[in-house]
Scaffold this motif. Structure first.
Motif, PDB file in Angstrom:
ATOM      1  N   SER A 235       0.830  -1.217   0.000  1.00 22.98           N
ATOM      2  CA  SER A 235       0.000   0.000   0.000  1.00 22.98           C
ATOM      3  C   SER A 235       0.858   1.259   0.000  1.00 22.98           C
ATOM      4  O   SER A 235       0.552   2.231  -0.696  1.00 22.98           O
TER       5      SER A 235
ATOM      6  N   TYR B 255       0.820   4.240  -2.755  1.00 24.39           N
ATOM      7  CA  TYR B 255       0.621   5.630  -2.350  1.00 24.39           C
ATOM      8  C   TYR B 255       1.727   6.523  -2.922  1.00 24.39           C
ATOM      9  O   TYR B 255       1.454   7.590  -3.478  1.00 24.39           O
TER      10      TYR B 255
ATOM     11  N   GLY C 118       1.215   6.984  -6.526  1.00 22.92           N
ATOM     12  CA  GLY C 118       0.156   7.970  -6.729  1.00 22.92           C
ATOM     13  C   GLY C 118       0.667   9.392  -6.575  1.00 22.92           C
ATOM     14  O   GLY C 118       0.312  10.286  -7.350  1.00 22.92           O
TER      15      GLY C 118
ATOM     16  N   SER D 259      -3.654   4.537  -8.586  1.00 24.33           N
ATOM     17  CA  SER D 259      -2.661   4.197  -7.559  1.00 24.33           C
ATOM     18  C   SER D 259      -3.230   4.387  -6.156  1.00 24.33           C
ATOM     19  O   SER D 259      -3.092   3.516  -5.291  1.00 24.33           O
ATOM     20  N   PHE D 260      -3.872   5.538  -5.921  1.00 24.19           N
ATOM     21  CA  PHE D 260      -4.454   5.800  -4.604  1.00 24.19           C
ATOM     22  C   PHE D 260      -5.585   4.813  -4.304  1.00 24.19           C
ATOM     23  O   PHE D 260      -5.723   4.340  -3.169  1.00 24.19           O
TER      24      PHE D 260
ATOM     25  N   CYS E  96      -4.085   1.550  -3.353  1.00 24.86           N
ATOM     26  CA  CYS E  96      -3.577   1.676  -1.985  1.00 24.86           C
ATOM     27  C   CYS E  96      -4.692   1.458  -0.981  1.00 24.86           C
ATOM     28  O   CYS E  96      -4.541   0.712  -0.015  1.00 24.86           O
TER      29      CYS E  96
ATOM     30  N   HIS F  59      -5.690   3.946   5.040  1.00 22.91           N
ATOM     31  CA  HIS F  59      -4.604   4.835   4.608  1.00 22.91           C
ATOM     32  C   HIS F  59      -5.181   6.228   4.334  1.00 22.91           C
ATOM     33  O   HIS F  59      -5.750   6.491   3.288  1.00 22.91           O
TER      34      HIS F  59
ATOM     35  N   ALA G 261      -4.000   8.319   1.097  1.00 25.20           N
ATOM     36  CA  ALA G 261      -4.618   7.949  -0.181  1.00 25.20           C
ATOM     37  C   ALA G 261      -6.044   8.485  -0.250  1.00 25.20           C
ATOM     38  O   ALA G 261      -6.465   9.026  -1.278  1.00 25.20           O
TER      39      ALA G 261
ATOM     40  N   SER H 273      -5.892  12.257  -0.700  1.00 25.04           N
ATOM     41  CA  SER H 273      -5.419  12.602  -2.046  1.00 25.04           C
ATOM     42  C   SER H 273      -6.519  12.408  -3.083  1.00 25.04           C
ATOM     43  O   SER H 273      -6.673  13.238  -3.991  1.00 25.04           O
TER      44      SER H 273
END
Length: 178
Positions: free
Chosen positions: A120, A124, A127, A142-143, A146, A153, A156, A159
């Motif tokens: 993960s 992150y 990302g 990507s996020f 994650c 998380h 993530a 974001s």
């Protein structure tokens, strides 16, 4: 020396006594440097962590650069990618995380999550790299990946919200904790 010095180095790191941690880690690194085995990579990784945590990402980058392509430990690739990211060398950071794979293969839903260093955390960081290089769609993937691995998380989640994506509630805090 490894079993003897390792606890002292980690204790110095935990206490944020970077001068001591670096001194001891350098001793350990130079003891194992001529050897090409697991202890030499662990000593190099530990010294890289000391440099990075003490605010010297350029030293960590220089130290790990030669070994990153042959590294057995995923932490080595991840730490090198972090150092590159802090030095704003995004393409080198991405290359270290992907370890020879294409970004599209890594971001596929069916992709093996174990392929990414530190799972993960690796997604992150990927990302963040994609976000900094204006690749919003890949950053979102990507996020999201994650969050699928680690639903707690916050970086993530935050974001994705900053990028304007609606995060599915089922991805967020998937546990049965009351």
């Amino acid at each position: 020396p490894f079993k003897f010095l390792f606890p002292y180095i980690t204790a110095a790191l935990e206490a944020m006594d970077y001068v001591t941690a670096i001194f001891l880690a350098e001793r350990l690194f130079y003891h194992y440097k001529p050897q090409k085995n697991r202890h030499s990579e662990l000593a190099q990784l530990l010294l890289g962590q000391c440099y990075f945590r003490s605010g010297k990402p350029n030293c960590a980058h220089s130290l790990l650069k030669a070994r990153v392509e042959t590294a057995e430990l995923p932490q080595t690739s991840y730490l090198f990618a972090q150092a590159c990211f802090h030095l704003k060398n995004y393409s080198e950071a991405e290359k270290a995380l992907l370890r020879g794979q294409s970004i599209n293969d890594v971001l596929k839903d069916s992709a093996n999550e174990n392929a990414m260093p530190l799972k993960s955390q690796g997604y992150y960081l990927l990302g963040q790299i994609c976000r900094r290089t204006s690749r919003v769609e890949q950053a979102e993937k990507s996020f999201s990946k994650c969050l699928r691995i680690n639903s707690c998380h916050w970086g993530a989640y935050s974001s994705l919200c900053d990028l304007g994506f609606n995060v599915e509630e089922k991805l967020w805090f998937r546990s049965n904790v009351a």
